[in-house]
Design a protein around this motif. Structure first.
Motif, PDB file in Angstrom:
ATOM      1  N   GLU A 130      -3.197   2.573   3.004  1.00  0.00           N
ATOM      2  CA  GLU A 130      -3.742   1.434   2.270  1.00  0.00           C
ATOM      3  C   GLU A 130      -3.360   1.474   0.802  1.00  0.00           C
ATOM      4  O   GLU A 130      -3.074   0.444   0.199  1.00  0.00           O
ATOM      5  CB  GLU A 130      -5.262   1.382   2.422  1.00  0.00           C
ATOM      6  CG  GLU A 130      -5.725   1.089   3.847  1.00  0.00           C
ATOM      7  CD  GLU A 130      -7.232   0.964   3.951  1.00  0.00           C
ATOM      8  OE1 GLU A 130      -7.934   1.316   2.969  1.00  0.00           O
ATOM      9  OE2 GLU A 130      -7.715   0.535   5.003  1.00  0.00           O
ATOM     10  N   GLN A 150      -2.393  -2.019  -0.408  1.00  0.00           N
ATOM     11  CA  GLN A 150      -3.386  -2.748  -1.194  1.00  0.00           C
ATOM     12  C   GLN A 150      -3.257  -2.486  -2.688  1.00  0.00           C
ATOM     13  O   GLN A 150      -3.676  -3.305  -3.506  1.00  0.00           O
ATOM     14  CB  GLN A 150      -4.798  -2.354  -0.745  1.00  0.00           C
ATOM     15  CG  GLN A 150      -5.126  -2.710   0.679  1.00  0.00           C
ATOM     16  CD  GLN A 150      -6.525  -2.258   1.079  1.00  0.00           C
ATOM     17  OE1 GLN A 150      -7.243  -1.637   0.277  1.00  0.00           O
ATOM     18  NE2 GLN A 150      -6.910  -2.554   2.307  1.00  0.00           N
ATOM     19  N   VAL A 160      -0.378  -6.387  -6.790  1.00  0.00           N
ATOM     20  CA  VAL A 160      -1.425  -5.459  -6.377  1.00  0.00           C
ATOM     21  C   VAL A 160      -1.870  -4.675  -7.610  1.00  0.00           C
ATOM     22  O   VAL A 160      -1.093  -4.494  -8.554  1.00  0.00           O
ATOM     23  CB  VAL A 160      -0.932  -4.477  -5.288  1.00  0.00           C
ATOM     24  CG1 VAL A 160      -0.596  -5.227  -4.012  1.00  0.00           C
ATOM     25  CG2 VAL A 160       0.266  -3.664  -5.780  1.00  0.00           C
ATOM     26  N   HIS A 212      -8.807  -4.331  -5.316  1.00  0.00           N
ATOM     27  CA  HIS A 212      -8.231  -5.132  -4.229  1.00  0.00           C
ATOM     28  C   HIS A 212      -9.317  -5.917  -3.504  1.00  0.00           C
ATOM     29  O   HIS A 212      -9.190  -7.128  -3.255  1.00  0.00           O
ATOM     30  CB  HIS A 212      -7.488  -4.225  -3.246  1.00  0.00           C
ATOM     31  CG  HIS A 212      -7.086  -4.923  -1.977  1.00  0.00           C
ATOM     32  ND1 HIS A 212      -7.901  -4.952  -0.856  1.00  0.00           N
ATOM     33  CD2 HIS A 212      -5.979  -5.628  -1.652  1.00  0.00           C
ATOM     34  CE1 HIS A 212      -7.305  -5.644   0.102  1.00  0.00           C
ATOM     35  NE2 HIS A 212      -6.127  -6.063  -0.358  1.00  0.00           N
ATOM     36  N   ASP A 213     -10.427  -5.226  -3.173  1.00  0.00           N
ATOM     37  CA  ASP A 213     -11.495  -5.880  -2.417  1.00  0.00           C
ATOM     38  C   ASP A 213     -12.149  -7.003  -3.214  1.00  0.00           C
ATOM     39  O   ASP A 213     -12.697  -7.947  -2.633  1.00  0.00           O
ATOM     40  CB  ASP A 213     -12.556  -4.853  -2.012  1.00  0.00           C
ATOM     41  CG  ASP A 213     -12.029  -3.851  -0.995  1.00  0.00           C
ATOM     42  OD1 ASP A 213     -10.966  -4.120  -0.377  1.00  0.00           O
ATOM     43  OD2 ASP A 213     -12.670  -2.789  -0.824  1.00  0.00           O
TER      44      ASP A 213
END
Length: 801
Positions: free
Chosen positions: A496, A529, A580, A701-702
């Protein structure tokens, strides 16, 4: 008692002496509220003793505080007026003088005021924890233990935890969690024996070294050269270390060993006798650094060493024979074989020092520690050794070295006639070739190899510091490699987050590294990510590869330099505007281009001991990879969010920091200089850095990461440049900076103010980076800059010309 999280809302430190005050300072560093207690002053304000100690924190070197002004955050208190405030504290650390009777009297006085959940810990360096506990009421004894910090507490990683038979095991787990995560310490649990582990082995080693020095007739300067970095130990060696610690402090630990260790049970007891030279210095009040004289004394710019034969100080500076420096660079097996059979006094001295350390550690292992790993880690973290005694012994060939040591014991050349324990030659240790294995480290009491204790907090350390020979994960081969070349490894632990680890010496940023970083961003945008910049060792990066710069300049001319700088600038912008989030995990030095690398990331996660700054002026250059552009952009951003509309006011301090090559001496000071933002994270424990960085990247990222929009921003223009140059002229004419320093700073002022434009003109990063390249390349061609670059490459020190 359950193993639930230990919430420390406030700590009390009892005793405002050297250790107590500095423990309080480090609690402030890591944002733990602290009250510092001592006796009420007989004259003046009641808190006078503590107030003086707090004021002294600002002046101590090395600095106990990340920011000197934060000494004001230590609350002052005294035992006469403020004992009820102990009820506010979840942890109370006693750090008064090393007197059993004084400590017991204090415990009786404070016990009624402690909160029912509070832990009481003593920072004693060697007194019996069990003996101290007997002064406590029965209900408090389960919440009492030893918590031994090493001096200076901010910098020394080791904390020893020592239990009594009454101590609740959950208390130790809670304290270890707090010391690890919040204080950033490496914790070793020691048995309740005099001086515990590190001081027991380390001070015995210092006493043994003194005896061998007398035997072989070596000067203290030569010994320090031999027993410092060359031997894989602290750079200060043996006698400079003693001066820093304080000869009175050293003597206190020695006296503890003399008085508390039973001659009938300790075969090394005779070697604890006070060395004559130490007694002479103590009698003369020469206590080391604190009195400006000990084994060494500074006279003007000269360093003198004490000559015990003459009873006076003589010039120091003599170095070890080069042949032994070469020996000490050999692999362990070859190194020890050469020293074992050396004919010269320096070689025989070195073998004796190592032999004594192996012998002492093996004989005393069972009495002071659970496993051999505890001894090795204690010596690393408490005495600055690269390897503990068992690690070196094992790497050099366990049985061969054991036989050499035993031969010396049998021949009467060792400190004691006690033989090595049977487990050294027989059974699992002999069969495994040492005390450290994939199953764990040797526990002589249990007769088996045991892994290190694991608590939930340890899961935050993805690659914890471990002793050689164990099955600890190795970061250079861990995870899945996406790409690897000579300069960079791109890899992942979880598929990730992509991790970029620099492999170059001192993690310099070569054109190949810059290319690799751009490639890493592309892969991260396609398949991951986020991207985290993290290397398993220090420093983060010391900047651009100067070693490669001059040959390129000589071969192609300044055009090669301009192309390389433009490519590096493009790399920085590629990171800033990546699709990212890119997170820099900083540990140690992030200088010059390394600082610029961090500045262009979306977020920075920094270990507390991070030293960040733009230092290019030291090699006669300006920051050329976006550092000056960053200063100008941040000044505009800060002005936009303020009611104060003078742009120059937001530019002056960061410009001055870069022009003076100021480096933050902690992550806190680096934040104050503007190299870390308030949104960046400071991590106390260096081994938790990667864990935190990966989670910060994941959180960005979230949260729906989007890179910042490219937007123009105002600059201070020619009027701002004129103001800055006026100040620079005063500094040059006053002799504070050289003519070349003035030239460099003027070039920097030209860039950060936007060049020959009106105040308030809107520019973009590409425009300012072009000015950066022009200034950088013009300085590369200047002879005085070339002199500075060559001096740095040859000596590692900046030249002021």
């Amino acid at each position: 008692m359950s193993a639930d999280p230990f919430l420390v809302r406030r700590v009390a430190v009892l005793g405002a002496g050297v250790m107590g005050a500095q423990i309080a300072a480090h609690l402030v560093n890591v944002r733990v509220p602290v009250i510092l207690f001592d006796l009420a002053a007989r004259e003046g304000p009641p808190n006078g003793i503590v107030d003086k100690a707090i004021e002294g924190l600002k002046k101590l070197k090395p600095a106990p505080l990340g920011l000197a002004e934060e000494a004001a955050l230590v609350e002052a208190a005294n035992y006469d007026q403020h004992l009820p405030r102990l009820g506010e504290c979840d942890l109370v650390i006693e750090a008064i003088a090393e007197r059993m009777d004084w400590k017991r009297e204090l415990y009786a006085r404070i016990a009624p005021h402690l909160a029912p959940q509070a832990i009481l810990a003593t920072n004693t360096s060697g007194l019996s924890i069990t003996g101290l506990s007997q002064a406590l009421p029965e209900p408090l004894r389960p919440r009492f233990c030893g918590m031994h910090f090493f001096n200076p507490p901010r910098y020394m990683q080791l904390v020893e935890l020592i239990a009594t038979r009454s101590t609740d095991p959950a208390i130790l787990d809670r304290l270890e969690t707090f010391a690890t995560r919040t204080l950033g310490k490496g914790v070793v649990r020691a048995k309740d024996s005099p001086n515990f582990i590190a001081n027991r082995v380390g001070i015995a080693g210092m006493l043994a070294t003194l005896r061998e020095v007398e035997r072989y007739g070596l000067g203290y300067d030569v010994v320090d050269d031999l027993t410092g970095r060359k031997l894989g130990r602290a750079s200060s060696g043996t006698f400079r270390t003693a001066d820093v610690v304080g000869l009175d402090t050293l003597m206190h630990v020695v006296r503890t060993m003399q008085e508390q260790l039973d001659p009938a049970l300790d075969p090394f007891h005779d070697s604890y006798a006070t060395p004559p030279v130490l007694q002479v210095l103590l009698d003369q009040g020469r206590l080391g650094q604190k009195t400006q004289a000990g084994f060494y004394r500074k006279a003007g710019r000269d360093i003198l060493r004490f000559d015990p034969a003459r009873g006076e100080y003589v010039p120091a500076g003599e170095k070890a024979d080069e042949v032994y420096a070469r020996m000490l660079k050999k692999p362990p097996a070859e190194r020890l074989a050469l020293l074992r059979h050396a004919k010269g006094p320096q070689g025989r001295f070195l073998w004796a020092v190592l032999r004594n350390s192996f012998h002492y550690a093996a004989v005393h292992l069972q009495g002071i520690a659970e496993t051999a790993a505890d001894v090795d880690l204690a010596m690393r973290w408490g005495f600055g050794m690269k390897q503990g005694p068992f690690e070196l012994w094992q790497e050099a060939g366990w049985l061969q070295v054991a036989h050499w040591v035993q031969e010396d014991i049998d021949a009467g050349r060792a400190l004691s006639g006690a033989p090595l324990p049977r487990w050294v030659f027989e059974g699992p240790v002999a069969d495994a070739g040492g005390v450290h294995t994939a199953q764990g480290s040797w526990n002589p009491a249990a007769g088996r190899f045991e892994p290190r204790r694991v608590l939930p907090v340890h899961q935050r350390q993805l690659f914890p510091e471990a002793v050689s020979g164990t099955a600890a994960p190795r970061p250079r081969s861990a995870g899945r490699t996406v790409h690897e070349d000579a300069g960079l490894r791109l890899w992942t632990l979880d598929d990730e987050v992509l991790i970029a680890s620099l492999k170059t010496k001192m993690h310099v940023i070569s054109p190949e590294v810059a290319e690799g970083l751009q490639r890493g961003i592309e892969w991260a945008e396609q398949d991951f990510q986020a991207l985290v910049l993290w290397s398993p060792d220090e420093p983060f990066s010391v900047g651009a590869d100067l070693q490669a710069m001059l040959p390129a300049y000589m071969a192609v001319g300044v055009a090669a330099i301009e192309d390389a700088q433009q490519h590096l600038q493009q790399t920085m912008l590629r990171m800033r505007y990546a699709a990212v989030p890119v997170v820099a995990a900083i540990r140690g030095m992030a200088l010059g281009g390394g600082c610029e690398l961090a500045l262009h990331c979306a977020r920075r996660v920094a270990a507390f001991e991070s030293y960040i700054g733009l230092v290019e002026v030291g090699v006669g250059l300006v920051p050329g990879a976006g550092g000056l552009t960053y200063i100008a952009r941040r000044a505009a951003e800060n002005q936009r969010s303020s009611t104060h509309k003078d742009l120059l006011a937001f530019l002056t301090e960061p410009f001055t920091a870069a022009a003076m090559a100021r480096v933050g001496t902690s992550a806190l000071e680096s934040r104050q200089l503007g190299y870390l933002l308030d949104s960046d994270v400071i991590v106390p424990h260096r081994d938790e850095l990667l864990w935190v960085a990966i989670r910060e990247a994941g959180a960005l990222h979230d949260a729906g990461w989007r890179p910042p929009l490219r937007r123009p921003f105002p600059v201070a223009g020619r009027n701002g440049k004129a103001t800055i140059q006026g100040q620079l002229l005063n500094m040059r004419d006053g002799g504070f900076i050289s003519v070349h320093d003035f030239r460099i700073a003027s070039a920097m002022a030209h860039v950060v103010t936007g060049g020959d434009v009106d105040a308030g003109t809107l520019v973009d990063e590409a425009y300012l980076m072009k000015l950066e390249r022009e200034a950088f390349c013009s300085l590369v061609e200047h002879p005085k800059t070339q002199e500075r670059i060559l001096a740095m490459l040859n000596t590692g020190k900046p030249l002021r010309n």
